[in-house]
Design a protein around this motif. Structure first.
Motif, PDB file in Angstrom:
ATOM      1  N   GLY A 104       0.821  -1.209   0.000  1.00 36.85           N
ATOM      2  CA  GLY A 104       0.000   0.000   0.000  1.00 36.85           C
ATOM      3  C   GLY A 104       0.851   1.253   0.000  1.00 36.85           C
ATOM      4  O   GLY A 104       0.560   2.222  -0.710  1.00 36.85           O
ATOM      5  N   ASN A 108       1.019   4.328  -2.885  1.00 32.92           N
ATOM      6  CA  ASN A 108       0.903   5.762  -2.637  1.00 32.92           C
ATOM      7  C   ASN A 108       2.128   6.506  -3.136  1.00 32.92           C
ATOM      8  O   ASN A 108       2.016   7.559  -3.780  1.00 32.92           O
ATOM      9  N   HIS A 132      -2.493   7.502   7.887  1.00 33.81           N
ATOM     10  CA  HIS A 132      -1.416   6.550   7.616  1.00 33.81           C
ATOM     11  C   HIS A 132      -0.108   7.286   7.345  1.00 33.81           C
ATOM     12  O   HIS A 132      -0.118   8.365   6.762  1.00 33.81           O
ATOM     13  N   ALA A 181      -7.694   6.279   5.785  1.00 30.41           N
ATOM     14  CA  ALA A 181      -7.130   6.186   7.134  1.00 30.41           C
ATOM     15  C   ALA A 181      -6.850   4.741   7.504  1.00 30.41           C
ATOM     16  O   ALA A 181      -7.256   3.807   6.817  1.00 30.41           O
ATOM     17  N   ALA A 209      -7.093   1.376   1.646  1.00 35.84           N
ATOM     18  CA  ALA A 209      -6.373   0.180   2.122  1.00 35.84           C
ATOM     19  C   ALA A 209      -7.200  -0.638   3.115  1.00 35.84           C
ATOM     20  O   ALA A 209      -7.256  -1.864   3.018  1.00 35.84           O
ATOM     21  N   HIS A 210      -7.839   0.046   4.064  1.00 35.59           N
ATOM     22  CA  HIS A 210      -8.597  -0.688   5.084  1.00 35.59           C
ATOM     23  C   HIS A 210      -9.962  -1.178   4.602  1.00 35.59           C
ATOM     24  O   HIS A 210     -10.230  -2.368   4.625  1.00 35.59           O
ATOM     25  N   THR A 233      -4.429  -1.461  -0.356  1.00 35.52           N
ATOM     26  CA  THR A 233      -3.694  -2.702  -0.139  1.00 35.52           C
ATOM     27  C   THR A 233      -4.597  -3.828  -0.629  1.00 35.52           C
ATOM     28  O   THR A 233      -5.783  -3.623  -0.906  1.00 35.52           O
ATOM     29  N   HIS A 235      -4.399  -6.907   1.180  1.00 34.22           N
ATOM     30  CA  HIS A 235      -4.344  -7.929   2.239  1.00 34.22           C
ATOM     31  C   HIS A 235      -5.179  -7.623   3.469  1.00 34.22           C
ATOM     32  O   HIS A 235      -5.137  -8.345   4.442  1.00 34.22           O
TER      33      HIS A 235
HETATM   34  C1  LIG Z   1      -2.153  -0.352   5.690  1.00 36.02           C
HETATM   35  C2  LIG Z   1      -2.221   0.958   4.996  1.00 36.02           C
HETATM   36  C3  LIG Z   1      -1.293   1.326   4.020  1.00 36.02           C
HETATM   37  C4  LIG Z   1       0.010   0.611   3.786  1.00 36.02           C
HETATM   38  O1  LIG Z   1       0.042  -0.628   3.442  1.00 36.02           O
HETATM   39  P1  LIG Z   1       1.402  -1.450   3.435  1.00 36.02           P
HETATM   40  O2  LIG Z   1       1.065  -2.581   2.553  1.00 36.02           O
HETATM   41  O3  LIG Z   1       1.679  -1.815   4.843  1.00 36.02           O
HETATM   42  O4  LIG Z   1       2.479  -0.584   2.869  1.00 36.02           O
HETATM   43  C5  LIG Z   1      -1.484   2.497   3.316  1.00 36.02           C
HETATM   44  N1  LIG Z   1      -2.525   3.289   3.593  1.00 36.02           N
HETATM   45  C6  LIG Z   1      -3.411   2.997   4.551  1.00 36.02           C
HETATM   46  C7  LIG Z   1      -4.536   3.926   4.795  1.00 36.02           C
HETATM   47  C8  LIG Z   1      -3.282   1.831   5.293  1.00 36.02           C
HETATM   48  O5  LIG Z   1      -4.158   1.557   6.264  1.00 36.02           O
END
Ligand SMILES: *Cc1c(COP(=O)(O)O)cnc(C)c1O
Length: 436
Positions: A104, A108, A132, A181, A209-210, A233, A235
């Motif tokens: 993630g 970005n 983040h 976030a 990501a979340h 992300t 995962h």
């Molecule tokens: C988890 C997260 C990321 C980063 O992900 P990674 O795979 O750990 O680099 C980026 N942005 C947000 C908002 C996240 O919650």
């Protein structure tokens, strides 16, 4: 108890060839199997996702993109990567998708590299309020190369005050506004963010990501309609392999000052692709991209929407029971898969609660609460989420029970005997929800 590791490990004979690594992986499997995983950013992939990752695709160099590679022998990985792209587009209704970002944060960074110049102003959600670090934290690339500014939540409500976002945007005239976030339990008003971005001439990026899975299944507001660029992300709620992605929706409206809509999509695609490779990364991880394709395929099934609904029901239940038991939750509850517990009225720090719960077999992470007076290593809060336990099959009833365990541990924080006893109960409970 010795586990039956799956064929990836058996067929490649890891056990015989390197018993040290094998045993450590086995120990980690036991930890995952018999613990209650409440870390909001974690999940358990399917066996199919694991299988795709542990394959010969890791041997292949494929710099470039499907059909335009810098290496020979890419005929098969081209098809794999294209499948991942097509499934991702279908999942989110995207016009453009890039599945190569290794994480993630890399996604970005690649977007920033593509659309910003060093020193440009960016406006993101304050890390200490749930943002983040890749959105402009001074310890991250984003905060060193660009000039970061932040909006946060209101002290009274714990919710983002859009009037403050608007004021801040007019003040600093950012080139890029970021919504998204890591520890925010409420949904996002992407339409309002877009109208603010339009007013100040900024690009709008949503980092989902979340909540990506809850968005893909229509359970939360859709950023694809309003944001120029969307990163994620793969995962977290999306339940794929560890990795990142970048998308664009239908709504381009010339963010780069480009002329025609059609031309702008092609041009923007090229700009973003170059941001990832060669801008930020070298060769893509085609074994992970294959696993992404598998995960996107799973997320397109009706069962995945049922899973996401249950994730939200479980989070609701945990929040309700926590409040009943006298816990303060930032913003008063949750609209997604996670919540932030403010422990200040319990006289316990986030660090101590995390450690004590860990001894009881419940994995959480300490987290700053907005306007926290403790340091990031101590903190006043805990972040908990339900994606992982929901994948295991836990329902609302189990969630009530878990909150009971948590409350028992936190209210008697020095009682290690109690924690051990609860750990035994947790193991017994999780035996009923097999993993791998
Ligand atoms: C988890 C997260 C990321 C980063 O992900 P990674 O795979 O750990 O680099 C980026 N942005 C947000 C908002 C996240 O919650």
């Amino acid at each position: 108890m010795k586990s039956e590791l799956h064929y990836i490990y058996r067929s490649f004979n890891l056990k015989k060839m390197d018993h040290k690594v094998f045993n450590l992986i086995d120990e980690e499997l036991q930890r995952q199997r018999f613990g209650i995983e409440l870390i909001a950013s974690e999940n358990f992939t399917s066996q199919a996702v694991l299988d795709a990752m542990g394959t010969c695709l890791t041997n292949k160099y494929a710099e470039g993109y499907p059909g335009r590679r810098y290496y020979g022998g890419c005929e098969i990985v081209d098809q794999i990567e294209q499948l991942a792209i097509d499934r991702l587009k279908e999942l989110f209704g995207a016009e453009y998708a890039n599945v190569q970002p290794h994480s993630g944060a890399q996604a970005n960074a690649a977007v920033f590299l593509a659309v910003l110049k060093p020193g440009d102003n960016i406006l993101g959600f304050d890390l200490s309020h749930g943002g983040h670090l890749s959105h402009g934290s001074t310890v991250n690339y984003s905060g060193k190369v660009y000039k970061p500014h932040f909006y946060g939540v209101s002290r009274e409500t714990g919710v983002i005050d859009m009037d403050v976002v608007e004021k801040k945007a007019h003040e600093v005239k950012p080139k890029l506004i970021i919504c998204g976030a890591s520890a925010y339990a409420r949904d996002w008003d992407y339409a309002r963010f877009r109208s603010i971005a339009n007013d100040v001439g900024a690009l709008l990026l949503a980092d989902i990501a979340h909540p990506a899975g809850l968005i893909a299944t229509g359970l939360l507001n859709d950023p694809m309609q309003h944001c120029h660029i969307v990163t994620s992300t793969t995962h977290k709620t999306l339940r794929g392999p560890r990795g990142g992605l970048i998308m664009m929706g239908k709504n381009f409206e010339n963010p780069f000052g480009l002329k025609t809509k059609k031309g702008s999509l092609r041009k923007m695609s090229g700009i973003l692709n170059s941001g990832v490779f060669p801008g930020m990364q070298g060769g893509p991880l085609e074994h992970v991209i294959a696993a992404k394709a598998v995960a996107f395929g799973e997320a397109l099934q009706p069962a995945y929407k049922e899973y996401c609904k249950q994730v939200m029901k479980n989070a609701q239940t945990m929040a309700e029971v926590l409040v009943e038991r006298g816990y303060n939750i930032v913003s008063g509850g949750t609209s997604n898969h996670l919540m932030l517990i403010d422990l200040r009225n319990k006289g316990v720090s986030g660090r101590d609660a995390e450690n004590a719960l860990g001894r009881a077999g419940i994995t959480v992470n300490k987290n700053m609460v907005p306007f926290d007076d403790k340091s990031p290593m101590i903190t006043s809060g805990l972040r908990i989420g339900t994606p992982a336990i929901t994948t295991r099959g836990l329902d609302e009833k189990a969630c009530q029970k878990i909150v009971g365990y948590m409350d028992d541990v936190i209210m008697d924080i020095g009682n290690e005997k109690r924690q051990q006893a609860i750990h035994e109960e947790v193991k017994g409970m999780m035996k009923n929800f097999p993993l791998y």
